[in-house]
Design a protein around this motif. Sequence first.
Motif, PDB file in Angstrom:
ATOM      1  N   UNK A 103      -7.108  -6.622  -4.096  1.00 28.65           N
ATOM      2  CA  UNK A 103      -5.785  -6.345  -3.533  1.00 28.65           C
ATOM      3  C   UNK A 103      -5.659  -6.956  -2.143  1.00 28.65           C
ATOM      4  N   UNK A 104      -4.560  -7.687  -1.941  1.00 28.47           N
ATOM      5  CA  UNK A 104      -4.178  -8.187  -0.612  1.00 28.47           C
ATOM      6  C   UNK A 104      -2.754  -7.694  -0.388  1.00 28.47           C
ATOM      7  N   UNK A 105      -2.586  -6.609   0.365  1.00 24.26           N
ATOM      8  CA  UNK A 105      -1.277  -5.941   0.416  1.00 24.26           C
ATOM      9  C   UNK A 105      -1.102  -5.150   1.707  1.00 24.26           C
ATOM     10  N   UNK A 106      -1.140  -5.832   2.842  1.00 20.59           N
ATOM     11  CA  UNK A 106      -1.041  -5.160   4.152  1.00 20.59           C
ATOM     12  C   UNK A 106      -1.844  -3.856   4.109  1.00 20.59           C
ATOM     13  N   UNK A 107      -3.107  -3.975   3.750  1.00 21.63           N
ATOM     14  CA  UNK A 107      -3.976  -2.849   3.368  1.00 21.63           C
ATOM     15  C   UNK A 107      -4.907  -2.520   4.532  1.00 21.63           C
ATOM     16  N   UNK A 108      -4.554  -1.508   5.320  1.00 28.73           N
ATOM     17  CA  UNK A 108      -5.343  -1.155   6.498  1.00 28.73           C
ATOM     18  C   UNK A 108      -6.702  -0.585   6.106  1.00 28.73           C
ATOM     19  N   UNK A 109      -7.740  -1.089   6.710  1.00 30.24           N
ATOM     20  CA  UNK A 109      -9.096  -0.578   6.504  1.00 30.24           C
ATOM     21  C   UNK A 109      -9.245   0.733   7.274  1.00 30.24           C
ATOM     22  N   UNK A 110      -9.628   1.793   6.579  1.00 32.28           N
ATOM     23  CA  UNK A 110      -9.948   3.042   7.271  1.00 32.28           C
ATOM     24  C   UNK A 110     -11.036   3.799   6.512  1.00 32.28           C
ATOM     25  N   UNK A 148       9.091   3.386  10.329  1.00 32.25           N
ATOM     26  CA  UNK A 148       7.835   3.040  10.990  1.00 32.25           C
ATOM     27  C   UNK A 148       6.808   2.505  10.006  1.00 32.25           C
ATOM     28  N   UNK A 149       6.200   1.421  10.391  1.00 30.83           N
ATOM     29  CA  UNK A 149       5.061   0.843   9.696  1.00 30.83           C
ATOM     30  C   UNK A 149       4.479  -0.224  10.628  1.00 30.83           C
ATOM     31  N   UNK A 150       3.643  -1.099  10.087  1.00 30.13           N
ATOM     32  CA  UNK A 150       3.023  -2.123  10.934  1.00 30.13           C
ATOM     33  C   UNK A 150       4.063  -3.118  11.437  1.00 30.13           C
ATOM     34  N   UNK A 151       3.860  -3.602  12.662  1.00 30.06           N
ATOM     35  CA  UNK A 151       4.863  -4.435  13.321  1.00 30.06           C
ATOM     36  C   UNK A 151       5.238  -5.688  12.535  1.00 30.06           C
ATOM     37  N   UNK A 152       4.257  -6.315  11.876  1.00 25.61           N
ATOM     38  CA  UNK A 152       4.574  -7.550  11.154  1.00 25.61           C
ATOM     39  C   UNK A 152       5.406  -7.265   9.912  1.00 25.61           C
ATOM     40  N   UNK A 153       5.210  -6.107   9.300  1.00 23.03           N
ATOM     41  CA  UNK A 153       6.037  -5.720   8.158  1.00 23.03           C
ATOM     42  C   UNK A 153       7.466  -5.462   8.630  1.00 23.03           C
ATOM     43  N   UNK A 154       7.597  -4.766   9.743  1.00 26.18           N
ATOM     44  CA  UNK A 154       8.913  -4.516  10.314  1.00 26.18           C
ATOM     45  C   UNK A 154       9.598  -5.818  10.704  1.00 26.18           C
ATOM     46  N   UNK A 172      15.163  11.380  12.452  1.00 30.16           N
ATOM     47  CA  UNK A 172      14.596  11.284  11.114  1.00 30.16           C
ATOM     48  C   UNK A 172      13.948   9.908  10.984  1.00 30.16           C
ATOM     49  N   UNK A 173      12.684   9.896  10.588  1.00 32.55           N
ATOM     50  CA  UNK A 173      11.937   8.641  10.530  1.00 32.55           C
ATOM     51  C   UNK A 173      11.369   8.442   9.129  1.00 32.55           C
ATOM     52  N   UNK A 174      11.441   7.235   8.644  1.00 30.88           N
ATOM     53  CA  UNK A 174      11.039   6.911   7.274  1.00 30.88           C
ATOM     54  C   UNK A 174       9.779   6.065   7.250  1.00 30.88           C
ATOM     55  N   UNK A 175       8.913   6.362   6.282  1.00 30.38           N
ATOM     56  CA  UNK A 175       7.754   5.526   6.019  1.00 30.38           C
ATOM     57  C   UNK A 175       7.445   5.604   4.517  1.00 30.38           C
ATOM     58  N   UNK A 176       6.258   5.132   4.133  1.00 37.84           N
ATOM     59  CA  UNK A 176       5.916   5.039   2.714  1.00 37.84           C
ATOM     60  C   UNK A 176       4.764   5.971   2.373  1.00 37.84           C
ATOM     61  N   UNK A 177       4.895   6.659   1.263  1.00 39.04           N
ATOM     62  CA  UNK A 177       3.855   7.585   0.799  1.00 39.04           C
ATOM     63  C   UNK A 177       2.516   6.872   0.642  1.00 39.04           C
ATOM     64  N   UNK A 178       1.443   7.535   1.096  1.00 33.56           N
ATOM     65  CA  UNK A 178       0.103   6.989   0.941  1.00 33.56           C
ATOM     66  C   UNK A 178      -0.276   5.937   1.952  1.00 33.56           C
ATOM     67  N   UNK A 179       0.599   5.662   2.908  1.00 30.09           N
ATOM     68  CA  UNK A 179       0.316   4.630   3.909  1.00 30.09           C
ATOM     69  C   UNK A 179      -0.295   5.228   5.168  1.00 30.09           C
TER      70      UNK A 179
END
Length: 286
Positions: free
Chosen positions: A112-119, A204-210, A160-167
Motif C-alpha cells: 500500500x502507498x496511500x499517504x500512510x503515516x508510520x506509527x 484536518x489532515x496532512x498538509x499535502x493532502x489539504x 465543527x472539524x472533519x477528518x477520516x475514520x481510522x486516520x
Amino acid sequence: MTAVLAGTVALAAAGCGSDTTGTEAETPAKPTFAAGTTAARLAEAGKVTVGTKFDQPLFGLKGLGGDVEGFDVEIAKIIADGLGIDPDDITFVETPSAQREGAIQQSRVDFIVATYTINDKRKQLISFAGPYYQAGQDIMVKKDNTTITGPESLRATNAKVCSVSGSTPAEKIKEYADASNIVLFDVYSKCADALRTGQVDAVTTDNVVLLGLVDASGGAFKIVGKPFTTEPYGIGIKKGDTAFCQFIDEQLTAAAADGRYAKAWESTAGKVAGAAPALPTLATCS
C-alpha cells in the motif's frame, strides 16, 4: 546488497557474447530474486496489486477515465519497475484509511502507498518500508474564514472539524476539538463537500493532502498554514516481511539518486507544492 537481489548483478552480463548485428535492440533482462520471497513471487507473476487512495488530488486520485494518478501512484510504479513489472500490469485498489491494515493482512493487496503515516499502533499489525515522504497535519477552512487560525482555535470557536475514520489526523485532532464537534467520513472528498456546504467549519489532515483539496476547490478553500505534527509516509507490507522492505528501500534510494523520485514529485504534487523534497532517512526494516 540484500539477499532478495541475489543474482541481479549477474544479469547485467546476460547479453554479453551474443551475436548481435546492431540492428536489433536487446531485451533488458528481468531481475531475479531469492526463491520464496515476495519480490520473487511478484516478479514471476508479472503483475502486482497496489492499495492507494482514490480521492486525494496530487497523491492518489481516480479520474473520470478510470486512471489513478498522483505522487503515491508514481512511487508504486517505481517499486513495480524494480520488480520488472510494467505500469499497465499494476492493479490499483482503493484503500481508505480505515481499511488499509485489513487489506494487507487479508492479502487483498501486495503493498500500500496511500499517504500512510508510520506509527507504533499500525506497526503492531503490519510492517512499513520507507518513509518516502514526510508531511505535517494542518487545517483547511473556507477562504474567507478568519476565526480559525490553528488547532488551538478550534475549541475556542466551537468549530465543527472533519477528518477520516481510522486516520492519524482523526486521532490527533481530539486534543484540540470536543468529541461532539468531530465529524468523520470514510474519504476526504466528503469532508471537502461538507466544508463547501457549511456542515463543518474545518477539515484536518496532512498538509499535502489539504493542498490538493485546496487546488481542486477553485479558490474556495485555504490552508491555515500551522502544521502541528510530523507525519512520515511509509509503504505498508505484510508484518515481518523484512526482505521485501529492504527491496523497496533499495528502489527508493536508487530513484532518489537517479532523479526518478524528483521527477515523480514534480509531475504530481510538485505542480502545486513546489520543488521536490529530499527522500527522508529510511527506517530500519524489521
